[in-house]
Write an enzyme that holds these catalytic residues in place. Sequence first.
Site, mmCIF file in Angstrom:
data_model
loop_
_atom_site.group_PDB
_atom_site.id
_atom_site.type_symbol
_atom_site.label_atom_id
_atom_site.label_comp_id
_atom_site.label_asym_id
_atom_site.label_seq_id
_atom_site.Cartn_x
_atom_site.Cartn_y
_atom_site.Cartn_z
ATOM 1 C CE1 TYR A 78 9.042 2.282 -13.731
ATOM 2 C CE2 TYR A 78 9.579 2.723 -15.622
ATOM 3 C CZ TYR A 78 9.244 1.403 -14.915
ATOM 4 O OH TYR A 78 7.840 1.321 -15.039
ATOM 5 C CE LYS A 110 2.364 4.395 -10.830
ATOM 6 N NZ LYS A 110 0.931 4.423 -11.959
ATOM 7 C CE1 TYR A 138 2.135 -4.788 -18.312
ATOM 8 C CE2 TYR A 138 2.460 -2.576 -16.937
ATOM 9 C CZ TYR A 138 2.056 -4.444 -17.131
ATOM 10 O OH TYR A 138 2.187 -5.238 -16.348
ATOM 11 C CG PHE A 139 3.387 1.300 -25.813
ATOM 12 C CD1 PHE A 139 4.335 -0.428 -25.943
ATOM 13 C CD2 PHE A 139 4.955 1.879 -26.465
ATOM 14 C CE1 PHE A 139 5.176 -0.788 -26.502
ATOM 15 C CE2 PHE A 139 5.958 1.166 -27.440
ATOM 16 C CZ PHE A 139 5.663 0.072 -26.876
ATOM 17 C CE LYS A 157 8.840 -1.686 -14.170
ATOM 18 N NZ LYS A 157 8.289 -3.046 -13.544
ATOM 19 C CG LEU A 215 -1.079 14.137 -21.570
ATOM 20 C CD1 LEU A 215 -0.186 16.158 -21.601
ATOM 21 C CD2 LEU A 215 -0.547 13.826 -23.195
ATOM 22 N NE ARG A 232 8.281 14.116 -19.058
ATOM 23 C CZ ARG A 232 7.207 13.450 -19.002
ATOM 24 N NH1 ARG A 232 6.896 13.648 -17.902
ATOM 25 N NH2 ARG A 232 6.953 12.021 -19.122
ATOM 26 C CB SER A 259 8.140 -0.514 -19.251
ATOM 27 O OG SER A 259 8.356 0.692 -18.807
ATOM 28 C CG LEU A 306 -2.160 -1.188 1.058
ATOM 29 C CD1 LEU A 306 -3.009 -1.301 2.985
ATOM 30 C CD2 LEU A 306 -2.331 -1.414 0.015
ATOM 31 C CB THR A 321 10.686 3.258 -20.338
ATOM 32 O OG1 THR A 321 11.564 4.000 -19.932
ATOM 33 C CG2 THR A 321 11.295 1.581 -19.233
HETATM 34 P P1 NAD Z 1 0.931 1.785 -9.423
HETATM 35 O O1 NAD Z 1 1.902 2.060 -8.122
HETATM 36 O O2 NAD Z 1 -0.577 2.294 -9.541
HETATM 37 O O3 NAD Z 1 0.780 0.237 -8.463
HETATM 38 C C1 NAD Z 1 2.006 -0.344 -7.600
HETATM 39 C C2 NAD Z 1 1.647 -1.082 -6.882
HETATM 40 O O4 NAD Z 1 2.776 -1.847 -6.243
HETATM 41 C C3 NAD Z 1 1.178 0.427 -5.904
HETATM 42 O O5 NAD Z 1 -0.633 0.043 -5.536
HETATM 43 C C4 NAD Z 1 2.467 -0.142 -4.485
HETATM 44 O O6 NAD Z 1 1.247 0.327 -2.966
HETATM 45 C C5 NAD Z 1 2.516 -1.748 -4.914
HETATM 46 N N1 NAD Z 1 4.006 -2.101 -3.805
HETATM 47 C C6 NAD Z 1 5.455 -1.078 -4.297
HETATM 48 N N2 NAD Z 1 6.369 -1.894 -3.718
HETATM 49 C C7 NAD Z 1 5.793 -2.790 -3.298
HETATM 50 C C8 NAD Z 1 6.619 -3.444 -2.791
HETATM 51 N N3 NAD Z 1 7.857 -3.944 -2.510
HETATM 52 N N4 NAD Z 1 6.139 -4.952 -1.915
HETATM 53 C C9 NAD Z 1 4.205 -4.447 -2.376
HETATM 54 N N5 NAD Z 1 3.750 -3.590 -2.795
HETATM 55 C C10 NAD Z 1 4.562 -2.866 -3.702
HETATM 56 O O7 NAD Z 1 1.574 1.491 -10.375
HETATM 57 P P2 NAD Z 1 0.881 0.868 -11.935
HETATM 58 O O8 NAD Z 1 1.205 1.906 -12.844
HETATM 59 O O9 NAD Z 1 -0.212 -0.222 -11.758
HETATM 60 O O10 NAD Z 1 2.176 -0.290 -12.138
HETATM 61 C C11 NAD Z 1 2.767 -1.560 -12.159
HETATM 62 C C12 NAD Z 1 3.841 -2.478 -12.665
HETATM 63 O O11 NAD Z 1 3.403 -1.616 -13.798
HETATM 64 C C13 NAD Z 1 4.837 -1.614 -11.512
HETATM 65 O O12 NAD Z 1 5.607 -2.516 -11.859
HETATM 66 C C14 NAD Z 1 5.331 -0.210 -13.252
HETATM 67 O O13 NAD Z 1 6.765 -0.118 -13.352
HETATM 68 C C15 NAD Z 1 4.788 -0.808 -14.537
HETATM 69 N N6 NAD Z 1 4.576 -0.203 -15.343
HETATM 70 C C16 NAD Z 1 3.644 1.340 -15.540
HETATM 71 C C17 NAD Z 1 3.779 1.634 -16.667
HETATM 72 C C18 NAD Z 1 2.126 2.660 -15.891
HETATM 73 O O14 NAD Z 1 2.695 3.412 -16.788
HETATM 74 N N7 NAD Z 1 2.173 2.746 -15.380
HETATM 75 C C19 NAD Z 1 4.017 1.725 -18.221
HETATM 76 C C20 NAD Z 1 4.751 0.115 -17.855
HETATM 77 C C21 NAD Z 1 4.470 -0.422 -16.795
HETATM 78 C C1 WQD Z 2 3.819 11.381 -21.921
HETATM 79 C C2 WQD Z 2 3.494 12.930 -23.446
HETATM 80 C C3 WQD Z 2 5.310 14.027 -22.194
HETATM 81 C C4 WQD Z 2 2.763 15.264 -18.970
HETATM 82 C C5 WQD Z 2 6.300 7.234 -19.093
HETATM 83 C C6 WQD Z 2 7.494 6.477 -18.832
HETATM 84 C C7 WQD Z 2 7.385 5.465 -19.183
HETATM 85 C C8 WQD Z 2 5.782 4.644 -18.647
HETATM 86 C C9 WQD Z 2 4.471 5.950 -19.122
HETATM 87 C C10 WQD Z 2 6.287 3.558 -16.751
HETATM 88 C C11 WQD Z 2 5.173 13.359 -23.709
HETATM 89 C C12 WQD Z 2 4.479 14.965 -22.650
HETATM 90 C C13 WQD Z 2 3.663 14.889 -19.694
HETATM 91 C C14 WQD Z 2 2.616 16.610 -18.791
HETATM 92 C C15 WQD Z 2 3.705 16.477 -20.997
HETATM 93 N N1 WQD Z 2 6.014 4.583 -17.471
HETATM 94 N N2 WQD Z 2 3.728 15.709 -21.074
HETATM 95 N N3 WQD Z 2 2.756 18.092 -20.111
HETATM 96 O O1 WQD Z 2 6.833 10.204 -20.950
HETATM 97 O O2 WQD Z 2 5.835 8.966 -22.230
HETATM 98 O O3 WQD Z 2 6.409 7.464 -20.746
HETATM 99 O O4 WQD Z 2 5.047 6.712 -18.424
HETATM 100 O O5 WQD Z 2 6.867 2.243 -17.323
HETATM 101 O O6 WQD Z 2 8.399 4.771 -18.754
HETATM 102 O O7 WQD Z 2 8.411 7.435 -19.082
HETATM 103 O O8 WQD Z 2 4.459 9.366 -20.226
HETATM 104 O O9 WQD Z 2 2.219 10.709 -19.381
HETATM 105 O O10 WQD Z 2 4.624 11.099 -18.611
HETATM 106 O O11 WQD Z 2 4.018 11.521 -21.097
HETATM 107 O O12 WQD Z 2 3.027 17.281 -22.320
HETATM 108 O O13 WQD Z 2 2.595 17.900 -18.162
HETATM 109 O O14 WQD Z 2 2.885 13.876 -22.567
HETATM 110 O O15 WQD Z 2 6.420 14.882 -22.333
HETATM 111 O O16 WQD Z 2 5.132 13.795 -24.603
HETATM 112 P P1 WQD Z 2 5.994 9.194 -21.176
HETATM 113 P P2 WQD Z 2 4.040 10.650 -20.136
#
Ligand code: NAD
Ligand code: WQD
Length: 335
Positions: free
Chosen positions: A150, A86, A178-179, A154, A201, A294, A126, A35, A128
Amino acid sequence: MRSTILVTGGAGFIGSHTTVALQEAGYRVVILDNLCNSKPDVLDRIAQITGIKPEFVEGDVRNDRGLDRLFETHAIAAVMHFAGLKAVGESTGQPLRYYDNNVSGSVHLLQAMDQASIKTLVFSSSATVYGDPQKLPLAEDHPRSATNPYGHSKLMVEDILEDLYRATPGWRIARLRYFNPVGAHPSGLIGESPQGVPNNLMPYIAQVAAGRHPRLKVFGNDYDTPDGTGVRDYIHVMDLAHGHVAALKYCEHAAQELLTVNLGTGRGYSVLEMIRAFEHASQKSIAYDIVARRPGDIGACWADTRLAAEKLGWHADKGIAEMCNDAWRWENVPT
Ligand code: NAD
Ligand code: WQD
């Protein structure tokens, strides 16, 4: 009823939506979450959607004793590993915290799984890991790189999983890249709840539309894209959730497997297109200023989705109108 799946990080954004999809596909879910970035009320909200409250274990994936106990007391067939931190910017200032949670946390989980002979894992990677794209769309064999802790975390876990797969027979592993996950469950009951000012965003736009911030900053309009603003492959979180169920089913049918697939739509939208789509969904006007790029951002990125279609028979169905409508509905839910 199908088997029981451990969902680490299941109280978070993607884990909670995937829990809904798993339950709707007939799986029993046990959530392990510390949490640190979520709230326990998500469990009742999931129950309101599916009629089933997932079992919840409050704990950390780095706690070996806790993991051993969980595997001893539950017949877990597979693990979906979402738990981790993340925030890209934060990871640069706090690298050890990120390596500890994301890398060390994964190693502890894998050790406990190995000990308990649970060898089926779906891992949250990711896009990323592709770094600055050399070629679009991004296919899974594109070279990998990272420019922040970060992203490195990954990459490291992807490599650890590959080493484990090669060393020990019988592992069935899906590395899902994931995108840009956005949107919320159409019920408006669960969604993304960033703490503090959002980095991403879509939640920022939603908060501007709701009047919580006066204006959006658009980071750069001089990229090599049709309108100069950054282009990303936004994917509805419920499409993403269904992609996880498809990956789990794929692994369940394999003797051993190391699958690496993109989960995206294959279509990119610019920041300005996202603003317009959200204005349409919310019927609010979104004030914005163009500011400098950024640091660390790339210009454009979208997925090659062919492998996911071929291997998983999965593709994303929902377009940006649904993503924005659902994010807006969630933004307006009283908390
Ligand atoms: P989130 O922060 O909403 O969910 C992550 C959950 O993990 C949270 O509920 C947090 O409390 C829990 N958590 C964190 N560290 C923990 C630990 N050590 N032990 C137990 N629980 C823990 O994030 P999300 O957006 O749901 O992302 C989930 C996964 O997907 C992450 O691994 C993230 O890196 C990956 N991911 C997310 C995105 C994105 O844009 N949201 C994109 C690509 C990959
Ligand atoms: C999207 C677009 C910004 C905020 C991130 C992580 C990536 C993955 C997903 C976990 C970009 C623009 C954003 C704002 C803006 N997460 N922007 N004003 O950077 O593609 O990806 O989340 O794995 O690893 O890097 O996502 O939503 O931050 O940005 O103009 O206030 O929106 O420059 O073009 P990003 P984002």
